[in-house]
Design an enzyme around this catalytic site. Sequence first.
Site, PDB file in Angstrom:
ATOM      1  N   ASP A 167       0.878  -1.171   0.000  1.00  0.00           N
ATOM      2  CA  ASP A 167       0.000   0.000   0.000  1.00  0.00           C
ATOM      3  C   ASP A 167       0.921   1.230   0.000  1.00  0.00           C
ATOM      4  O   ASP A 167       2.153   1.091  -0.144  1.00  0.00           O
ATOM      5  CB  ASP A 167      -0.994  -0.039   1.170  1.00  0.00           C
ATOM      6  CG  ASP A 167      -0.336   0.144   2.533  1.00  0.00           C
ATOM      7  OD1 ASP A 167       0.914   0.241   2.597  1.00  0.00           O
ATOM      8  OD2 ASP A 167      -1.067   0.190   3.537  1.00  0.00           O
ATOM      9  N   HIS A 168       0.352   2.415   0.191  1.00  0.00           N
ATOM     10  CA  HIS A 168       1.157   3.645   0.174  1.00  0.00           C
ATOM     11  C   HIS A 168       2.217   3.642   1.274  1.00  0.00           C
ATOM     12  O   HIS A 168       3.323   4.124   1.071  1.00  0.00           O
ATOM     13  CB  HIS A 168       0.236   4.868   0.308  1.00  0.00           C
ATOM     14  CG  HIS A 168      -0.645   4.797   1.515  1.00  0.00           C
ATOM     15  ND1 HIS A 168      -1.711   3.921   1.599  1.00  0.00           N
ATOM     16  CD2 HIS A 168      -0.587   5.436   2.713  1.00  0.00           C
ATOM     17  CE1 HIS A 168      -2.283   4.057   2.790  1.00  0.00           C
ATOM     18  NE2 HIS A 168      -1.624   4.953   3.469  1.00  0.00           N
ATOM     19  N   HIS A 212       9.809 -24.005   8.404  1.00  0.00           N
ATOM     20  CA  HIS A 212       8.784 -24.695   9.201  1.00  0.00           C
ATOM     21  C   HIS A 212       7.368 -24.479   8.675  1.00  0.00           C
ATOM     22  O   HIS A 212       6.539 -25.369   8.782  1.00  0.00           O
ATOM     23  CB  HIS A 212       8.829 -24.222  10.662  1.00  0.00           C
ATOM     24  CG  HIS A 212      10.006 -24.759  11.423  1.00  0.00           C
ATOM     25  ND1 HIS A 212      10.120 -24.652  12.788  1.00  0.00           N
ATOM     26  CD2 HIS A 212      11.121 -25.403  11.003  1.00  0.00           C
ATOM     27  CE1 HIS A 212      11.258 -25.215  13.182  1.00  0.00           C
ATOM     28  NE2 HIS A 212      11.893 -25.669  12.117  1.00  0.00           N
ATOM     29  N   ARG A 266       7.584 -33.399   9.683  1.00  0.00           N
ATOM     30  CA  ARG A 266       6.530 -33.069  10.664  1.00  0.00           C
ATOM     31  C   ARG A 266       5.874 -31.721  10.353  1.00  0.00           C
ATOM     32  O   ARG A 266       4.711 -31.506  10.669  1.00  0.00           O
ATOM     33  CB  ARG A 266       7.095 -33.086  12.088  1.00  0.00           C
ATOM     34  CG  ARG A 266       8.098 -31.990  12.394  1.00  0.00           C
ATOM     35  CD  ARG A 266       8.766 -32.197  13.746  1.00  0.00           C
ATOM     36  NE  ARG A 266       9.580 -31.081  14.163  1.00  0.00           N
ATOM     37  CZ  ARG A 266      10.815 -30.830  13.711  1.00  0.00           C
ATOM     38  NH1 ARG A 266      11.369 -31.618  12.820  1.00  0.00           N
ATOM     39  NH2 ARG A 266      11.501 -29.794  14.156  1.00  0.00           N
ATOM     40  N   HIS A 267       6.629 -30.849   9.714  1.00  0.00           N
ATOM     41  CA  HIS A 267       6.072 -29.528   9.397  1.00  0.00           C
ATOM     42  C   HIS A 267       5.003 -29.637   8.300  1.00  0.00           C
ATOM     43  O   HIS A 267       4.040 -28.875   8.298  1.00  0.00           O
ATOM     44  CB  HIS A 267       7.185 -28.566   8.993  1.00  0.00           C
ATOM     45  CG  HIS A 267       8.224 -28.421  10.054  1.00  0.00           C
ATOM     46  ND1 HIS A 267       7.934 -27.906  11.295  1.00  0.00           N
ATOM     47  CD2 HIS A 267       9.535 -28.770  10.084  1.00  0.00           C
ATOM     48  CE1 HIS A 267       9.027 -27.917  12.041  1.00  0.00           C
ATOM     49  NE2 HIS A 267      10.019 -28.450  11.326  1.00  0.00           N
ATOM     50  N   CYS A 326       3.167  -3.217   3.986  1.00  0.00           N
ATOM     51  CA  CYS A 326       2.292  -2.103   4.375  1.00  0.00           C
ATOM     52  C   CYS A 326       2.976  -1.408   5.547  1.00  0.00           C
ATOM     53  O   CYS A 326       4.162  -1.658   5.789  1.00  0.00           O
ATOM     54  CB  CYS A 326       0.869  -2.570   4.688  1.00  0.00           C
ATOM     55  SG  CYS A 326       0.693  -3.641   6.120  1.00  0.00           S
ATOM     56  N   THR A 384       2.697  -1.625   8.885  1.00  0.00           N
ATOM     57  CA  THR A 384       3.120  -2.556   9.941  1.00  0.00           C
ATOM     58  C   THR A 384       3.376  -3.964   9.423  1.00  0.00           C
ATOM     59  O   THR A 384       3.940  -4.789  10.139  1.00  0.00           O
ATOM     60  CB  THR A 384       2.018  -2.683  11.005  1.00  0.00           C
ATOM     61  OG1 THR A 384       0.824  -3.155  10.331  1.00  0.00           O
ATOM     62  CG2 THR A 384       1.716  -1.369  11.686  1.00  0.00           C
TER      63      THR A 384
HETATM   64  C1  RB5 Z   1      -1.928   2.629   6.408  1.00  0.00           C
HETATM   65  O1  RB5 Z   1      -1.949   3.857   7.026  1.00  0.00           O
HETATM   66  C2  RB5 Z   1      -1.691   1.519   7.420  1.00  0.00           C
HETATM   67  O2  RB5 Z   1      -2.797   1.376   8.243  1.00  0.00           O
HETATM   68  C3  RB5 Z   1      -1.375   0.228   6.717  1.00  0.00           C
HETATM   69  O3  RB5 Z   1      -0.257   0.412   5.924  1.00  0.00           O
HETATM   70  C4  RB5 Z   1      -1.012  -0.965   7.578  1.00  0.00           C
HETATM   71  O4  RB5 Z   1      -0.030  -0.650   8.504  1.00  0.00           O
HETATM   72  C5  RB5 Z   1      -2.130  -1.709   8.160  1.00  0.00           C
HETATM   73  O5  RB5 Z   1      -1.947  -2.783   8.765  1.00  0.00           O
END
Ligand code: RB5
Length: 140
Positions: free
Chosen positions: A7-8, A98, A132-133, A65, A67
């Site tokens: 994403d951005h 794994h 096993r995995h 993204c 996070t």
């Molecule tokens: C975008 O602002 C942010 O929410 C997205 O990139 C991400 O971190 C969501 O999980």
Amino acid sequence: MIILASDHAGYLLKEEIKKFFNKENIIAIDVGCYSREQSVDYPDFAKAGNEKVLEDPRNVGIYVCGTGIGMSLAANRNPKIRAALCTDVNFATLARSHNDANVLCLPGRSLSARKAIKIVKAFLITEFEGGRHARRIKKL
Ligand code: RB5
């Protein structure tokens, strides 16, 4: 084939990963997004990435993204995708060996390009151990 999506908030790190791939002559397909300025919705790009990843069992995805959490949640809605959010090399190695992860998710807002590339390399060179995995993966 390697499929890239972001994403951005993941766009800049994805561009750094692309620079590394270009330098190493590694071919990757980028399904977007193509700008950090325009706010977009990560599920749209996880979905586009998943479609490409699932075209061939040898394909892997790298989704970024802010996070990495949104991308991993969205990608894993597809039962054939095993997306792993990795913030260090050890996680990336284990996600492959794994969990046979076919998508690596990265946090664009909290990883340096240098560290992200180390994680990407570990993900790409590590093989699934099976055994096993494999049994555990069948239960997912
Ligand atoms: C975008 O602002 C942010 O929410 C997205 O990139 C991400 O971190 C969501 O999980």
